[in-house]
Design an enzyme around this catalytic site. Structure first.
Site, PDB file in Angstrom:
ATOM      1  N   GLY A 151       0.822  -1.200   0.000  1.00  0.00           N
ATOM      2  CA  GLY A 151       0.000   0.000   0.000  1.00  0.00           C
ATOM      3  C   GLY A 151       0.855   1.248   0.000  1.00  0.00           C
ATOM      4  O   GLY A 151       2.067   1.196   0.265  1.00  0.00           O
ATOM      5  N   HIS A 177      -3.050   0.808   8.255  1.00  0.00           N
ATOM      6  CA  HIS A 177      -1.703   1.395   8.192  1.00  0.00           C
ATOM      7  C   HIS A 177      -1.707   2.618   7.271  1.00  0.00           C
ATOM      8  O   HIS A 177      -1.198   3.688   7.637  1.00  0.00           O
ATOM      9  CB  HIS A 177      -0.720   0.324   7.682  1.00  0.00           C
ATOM     10  CG  HIS A 177       0.678   0.825   7.467  1.00  0.00           C
ATOM     11  ND1 HIS A 177       1.755   0.404   8.219  1.00  0.00           N
ATOM     12  CD2 HIS A 177       1.194   1.709   6.566  1.00  0.00           C
ATOM     13  CE1 HIS A 177       2.851   1.019   7.799  1.00  0.00           C
ATOM     14  NE2 HIS A 177       2.541   1.808   6.790  1.00  0.00           N
ATOM     15  N   GLU A 178      -2.300   2.455   6.078  1.00  0.00           N
ATOM     16  CA  GLU A 178      -2.290   3.559   5.096  1.00  0.00           C
ATOM     17  C   GLU A 178      -3.176   4.708   5.552  1.00  0.00           C
ATOM     18  O   GLU A 178      -2.822   5.872   5.380  1.00  0.00           O
ATOM     19  CB  GLU A 178      -2.752   3.062   3.722  1.00  0.00           C
ATOM     20  CG  GLU A 178      -1.899   1.956   3.104  1.00  0.00           C
ATOM     21  CD  GLU A 178      -0.418   2.253   3.082  1.00  0.00           C
ATOM     22  OE1 GLU A 178      -0.020   3.434   3.127  1.00  0.00           O
ATOM     23  OE2 GLU A 178       0.371   1.281   3.046  1.00  0.00           O
ATOM     24  N   CYS A 205       7.482   0.314   6.697  1.00  0.00           N
ATOM     25  CA  CYS A 205       6.877   1.419   5.953  1.00  0.00           C
ATOM     26  C   CYS A 205       7.902   2.026   5.004  1.00  0.00           C
ATOM     27  O   CYS A 205       9.073   2.162   5.371  1.00  0.00           O
ATOM     28  CB  CYS A 205       6.397   2.479   6.954  1.00  0.00           C
ATOM     29  SG  CYS A 205       5.524   3.848   6.206  1.00  0.00           S
ATOM     30  N   LEU A 206       7.453   2.397   3.815  1.00  0.00           N
ATOM     31  CA  LEU A 206       8.340   3.061   2.856  1.00  0.00           C
ATOM     32  C   LEU A 206       8.912   4.347   3.456  1.00  0.00           C
ATOM     33  O   LEU A 206      10.011   4.755   3.100  1.00  0.00           O
ATOM     34  CB  LEU A 206       7.565   3.404   1.574  1.00  0.00           C
ATOM     35  CG  LEU A 206       6.995   2.218   0.791  1.00  0.00           C
ATOM     36  CD1 LEU A 206       6.109   2.721  -0.341  1.00  0.00           C
ATOM     37  CD2 LEU A 206       8.107   1.332   0.253  1.00  0.00           C
ATOM     38  N   GLN A 243       2.564  10.310   1.652  1.00  0.00           N
ATOM     39  CA  GLN A 243       3.929   9.769   1.636  1.00  0.00           C
ATOM     40  C   GLN A 243       4.754  10.351   0.484  1.00  0.00           C
ATOM     41  O   GLN A 243       5.980  10.260   0.501  1.00  0.00           O
ATOM     42  CB  GLN A 243       3.909   8.233   1.513  1.00  0.00           C
ATOM     43  CG  GLN A 243       3.462   7.536   2.784  1.00  0.00           C
ATOM     44  CD  GLN A 243       3.502   6.026   2.631  1.00  0.00           C
ATOM     45  OE1 GLN A 243       2.586   5.419   2.086  1.00  0.00           O
ATOM     46  NE2 GLN A 243       4.587   5.410   3.092  1.00  0.00           N
ATOM     47  N   HIS A 265      -1.639   7.323   7.708  1.00  0.00           N
ATOM     48  CA  HIS A 265      -0.848   8.367   7.041  1.00  0.00           C
ATOM     49  C   HIS A 265      -1.691   9.615   6.773  1.00  0.00           C
ATOM     50  O   HIS A 265      -1.191  10.734   6.827  1.00  0.00           O
ATOM     51  CB  HIS A 265      -0.305   7.855   5.696  1.00  0.00           C
ATOM     52  CG  HIS A 265       0.878   6.933   5.817  1.00  0.00           C
ATOM     53  ND1 HIS A 265       2.084   7.347   6.330  1.00  0.00           N
ATOM     54  CD2 HIS A 265       1.043   5.635   5.473  1.00  0.00           C
ATOM     55  CE1 HIS A 265       2.941   6.328   6.299  1.00  0.00           C
ATOM     56  NE2 HIS A 265       2.333   5.277   5.787  1.00  0.00           N
TER      57      HIS A 265
END
Lengths: 167, 173
Positions: A47, A138-139, A96-97, A52, A142
């Site tokens: 995702g 999670h997404e 996470c990225l 981000q 953000h």
């Protein structure tokens, strides 16, 4: 199409709360195409969220369909997503990225009901469980300026003997 | 060659140990890396990666009065390795059973034979003094399949140990 720069910790912009999308146009579609290209260019992310890459609008992409034995709704572009119901909880390990070289344990709901719009602005509802529900939570964090490191629990925290019974 | 040292401190637990020790380390120009502190049997224990800009003998000398006042045993060794060397676990092994000598050896010998690399291990004795229960949680990396690891662990059920092997799926988002 372009691969966008991913904001990483400790960039303060990751703390910013994102605004709802109000215009569903070609520019939005082009951005989502770039966001997807950026997700695929990184290390196997299931995702990605618009903030981000520095766009503070409530847009997510989630796709857990590549994982074996994982219930899923396929490749999802979720605009203005909102969780309307949670149930159960479980610990799972996340990375996470935006947080390179770190993974940690996070408690998430095991089942959610999600309302979101698509790229045309049409509304949809999803009942999600397990890994897909975790990815969306999670997404979605953000969009509210939260990272999984804000939710990490101790390695010693273990919920495996506890069960949540549905009433 | 690494410029890291591993500092180990052990002693009776009390509030404020980490603050006192890390302040002293900072004051003598040390950088800290990864650390793990836990209370074991009422003892304070910490292992701490320390990188010093001065000889480690000098760091130890600076720390000595603080550590002595806190009643801690101190040990510092140069180590190889450094930061950003994380390995991600793919399997979790949970063990519990009536406490007896040999549980850890029984379980970890089976894992070692499978080439299982233990990355984290925590264990506790729960229950009470008359009926102690041993509980252990291991996370690690193993290239064998989940079924192979489960099958290898099944032999332990004859020895009155419950072992559960589960995959760890790391979500990257």
């Amino acid at each position: 199409m372009a691969i966008l720069e991913i904001l990483t910790l400790p960039d303060p912009r990751l703390k910013q709360v994102s605004e709802p999308v109000v215009t569903f146009d070609a520019e939005l579609r082009a951005f989502v195409a770039d966001l997807e290209e950026t997700r695929l260019a990184g290390p196997a992310a299931v995702g990605i969220a618009a903030p981000q890459v520095g766009r503070f609008q409530r847009i997510l992409i989630v796709d857990v369909s590549g994982r074996p034995k994982t219930p899923n709704h396929g490749h999802l572009i979720l605009v203005n997503p909102e969780i309307t119901h949670w149930e159960g909880f479980a610990i799972g390990r996340e990375g996470c990225l935006s947080v390179p070289d770190y993974t940690g344990n996070v408690i998430r709901a095991t089942g959610i009901r999600l309302k979101a719009q698509d790229l045309d602005g049409a509304s949809h509802e999803f009942d999600m469980e397990g890994f897909e529900a975790r990815a969306v939570q999670h997404e979605l964090d953000h969009l509210d300026g939260l990272l999984f490191v804000d939710r990490v629990v101790s390695r010693r925290t273990d919920l495996y003997r506890r069960k949540v019974y549905k009433t | 060659m690494s410029d890291w040292n591993m500092l180990t401190l052990v002693g009776a637990d009390r509030p404020g140990i980490v603050a006192r020790v890390t302040r002293a380390l900072f004051a003598c120009g040390c950088h800290l890396g990864e650390a793990s502190m836990i209370r074991l049997g009422g003892n304070f224990t910490i292992m701490l990666m320390v990188r010093a800009e001065q000889p480690s003998a000098q760091v130890l000398e600076t720390l000595h009065p603080v550590v002595a006042e806190l009643g801690l045993r101190m040990h510092m060794d140069p180590v190889t390795g450094g930061l950003h060397r994380h390995l991600a676990p793919n399997l979790q092994v949970r063990v519990h059973g009536a406490d007896r000598a040999g549980i850890v050896a029984d379980v970890t010998e089976v894992l070692a034979a499978l080439g299982f690399n233990i990355l984290e291990l925590e264990s506790d004795v729960a229950g009470d003094a008359d009926r102690p229960v041993y509980i252990m949680n291991i996370q690690g990396y193993c290239e064998r399949t989940l079924e192979e690891v489960r099958a290898a662990m099944a032999a332990l059920s004859d020895r009155h140990v419950c072992v559960d092997v589960a995959p760890i799926e790391i979500l990257i988002g």
